[in-house]
Design an enzyme around this catalytic site. Structure first.
Site, PDB file in Angstrom:
ATOM      1  N   ASP A 237       0.846  -1.205   0.000  1.00  0.00           N
ATOM      2  CA  ASP A 237       0.000   0.000   0.000  1.00  0.00           C
ATOM      3  C   ASP A 237       0.878   1.252   0.000  1.00  0.00           C
ATOM      4  O   ASP A 237       1.989   1.239   0.526  1.00  0.00           O
ATOM      5  CB  ASP A 237      -0.892  -0.024   1.258  1.00  0.00           C
ATOM      6  CG  ASP A 237      -2.053   0.949   1.138  1.00  0.00           C
ATOM      7  OD1 ASP A 237      -2.243   1.551   0.062  1.00  0.00           O
ATOM      8  OD2 ASP A 237      -2.771   1.119   2.144  1.00  0.00           O
TER       9      ASP A 237
ATOM     10  N   ASN B   8     -10.594  -3.041  -6.457  1.00  0.00           N
ATOM     11  CA  ASN B   8      -9.794  -2.016  -7.151  1.00  0.00           C
ATOM     12  C   ASN B   8     -10.373  -1.586  -8.508  1.00  0.00           C
ATOM     13  O   ASN B   8      -9.956  -0.572  -9.072  1.00  0.00           O
ATOM     14  CB  ASN B   8      -8.340  -2.472  -7.338  1.00  0.00           C
ATOM     15  CG  ASN B   8      -7.518  -2.447  -6.059  1.00  0.00           C
ATOM     16  OD1 ASN B   8      -6.603  -3.254  -5.872  1.00  0.00           O
ATOM     17  ND2 ASN B   8      -7.828  -1.526  -5.149  1.00  0.00           N
TER      18      ASN B   8
HETATM   19  C1  FPP Z   1      -2.125   0.270  -3.255  1.00  0.00           C
HETATM   20  O1  FPP Z   1      -1.582   1.556  -3.216  1.00  0.00           O
HETATM   21  C2  FPP Z   1      -1.514  -0.464  -4.357  1.00  0.00           C
HETATM   22  C3  FPP Z   1      -2.200  -1.045  -5.376  1.00  0.00           C
HETATM   23  C4  FPP Z   1      -3.664  -1.051  -5.465  1.00  0.00           C
HETATM   24  C5  FPP Z   1      -1.479  -1.703  -6.470  1.00  0.00           C
HETATM   25  C6  FPP Z   1      -0.302  -2.465  -6.056  1.00  0.00           C
HETATM   26  C7  FPP Z   1       0.489  -2.842  -7.229  1.00  0.00           C
HETATM   27  C8  FPP Z   1       1.824  -2.806  -7.280  1.00  0.00           C
HETATM   28  C9  FPP Z   1       2.682  -2.462  -6.132  1.00  0.00           C
HETATM   29  C10 FPP Z   1       2.547  -3.221  -8.493  1.00  0.00           C
HETATM   30  C11 FPP Z   1       2.215  -4.633  -8.791  1.00  0.00           C
HETATM   31  C12 FPP Z   1       3.208  -5.240  -9.624  1.00  0.00           C
HETATM   32  C13 FPP Z   1       2.995  -6.337 -10.360  1.00  0.00           C
HETATM   33  C14 FPP Z   1       4.132  -6.969 -10.980  1.00  0.00           C
HETATM   34  C15 FPP Z   1       1.659  -6.922 -10.579  1.00  0.00           C
HETATM   35  P1  FPP Z   1      -2.562   2.777  -3.414  1.00  0.00           P
HETATM   36  O2  FPP Z   1      -2.650   3.094  -4.867  1.00  0.00           O
HETATM   37  O3  FPP Z   1      -3.882   2.488  -2.775  1.00  0.00           O
HETATM   38  O4  FPP Z   1      -1.798   3.905  -2.634  1.00  0.00           O
HETATM   39  P2  FPP Z   1      -2.445   5.081  -1.798  1.00  0.00           P
HETATM   40  O5  FPP Z   1      -3.229   4.436  -0.671  1.00  0.00           O
HETATM   41  O6  FPP Z   1      -1.252   5.824  -1.306  1.00  0.00           O
HETATM   42  O7  FPP Z   1      -3.294   5.873  -2.738  1.00  0.00           O
END
Ligand code: FPP
Length: 248
Positions: A24, A72
């Site tokens: 996250d 998501n």
């Molecule tokens: C949450 O951070 C993260 C996600 C929903 C996506 C996670 C994906 C990756 C780390 C890359 C994946 C890589 C591969 C190879 C599949 P957020 O966007 O909710 O962050 P925030 O809470 O700060 O907005």
């Protein structure tokens, strides 16, 4: 004189066999740099490579990464499109290293609902690494734990209807076998679950499998989470007293 306590070191005999990570904080990482959210996801993907290698070298047997949840899809279309592209780019770029590291890729989730190219990349990565015997890198992609549990309940109900088992025979082993983590066998339940970015919730992740996991929450945003912080989380795990409901 002051006696300085030596820093604790990781006990290589008690490495958590299965570590699961809720990655996250990509969006906040980008925001802090006045960049678009997708820049955070790109950096997040780069960090998947770093942490995969660190975990594999530490002797972790399975690493599950929450890459995309069934919730998501509610994000803006361009962000979802980018997140769906990431596995394609990741496997394209990182496959030689995964093979060199002897890592076996598994992808669990509702793969049929993914864009064709994403699904194809996931299936190809699993096929290309099927012979590897090292750490399992298990991506949760379009994964949601409540749906997974409901599907398991439906499957067991069908088995009862078909007469292959009786209701009395439904036990934890039958339930385990009906979950998406079944291919992980005895590694299905994570020993340690880490969530980055300071949020302290589970967000529909491995609800059944996490019954006795140790939880570590860290303030680091996922793109900033380092191998040293992974070591720190493992040290914290090793300092815990796991009793599984019993007594020591
Ligand atoms: C949450 O951070 C993260 C996600 C929903 C996506 C996670 C994906 C990756 C780390 C890359 C994946 C890589 C591969 C190879 C599949 P957020 O966007 O909710 O962050 P925030 O809470 O700060 O907005």
């Amino acid at each position: 004189m002051f006696s300085k306590k030596p820093a604790p070191t990781i006990d290589s005999n008690r490495i958590p066999a299965h570590i699961a990570i809720i990655m996250d904080g990509n969006g906040r990482w980008a925001k802090k740099r006045l960049l678009p959210r997708i820049a955070g996801h790109k950096q997040g993907m780069e960090n998947v490579k770093v942490i995969t290698k660190a975990a594999s070298r530490m002797g972790v047997k399975a690493l599950t990464l929450y890459a995309f949840s069934t919730e998501n899809w509610k994000r803006p279309n361009d962000e979802v499109g980018y997140l769906m592209r990431l596995p394609v780019d990741f496997f394209d770029a990182f496959m030689p290293e995964l093979i060199e590291e002897n890592v076996r890729v598994h992808v669990m989730g509702y793969l049929d609902d993914l864009p064709e190219a994403t699904k194809k990349a996931a299936l190809k990565a699993m096929a290309d690494t099927a012979q590897n015997t090292g750490m399992i890198l298990n991506f949760a992609l379009n994964y949601g734990s409540r749906s997974e549990i409901l599907d398991a309940a439906r499957q067991l109900a069908q088995d009862v209807q078909a007469g292959t088992i009786t209701t009395d025979q439904i036990d934890e082993a039958h339930f385990d076998a009906a979950l998406m983590t079944a291919p992980l066998g005895e590694l299905a339940d994570p020993d340690l679950v880490i969530r980055t970015s300071g949020e302290e919730r589970i967000s529909n992740f491995l609800l059944w499998q996490m019954a006795y996991s140790e939880l570590v929450f860290t303030d680091a945003l996922w793109p900033d989470f380092t191998p040293e912080q992974l070591d720190q989380a493992v040290l914290e795990y090793q300092a815990r007293d796991r009793r599984f409901g019993g007594l020591k």
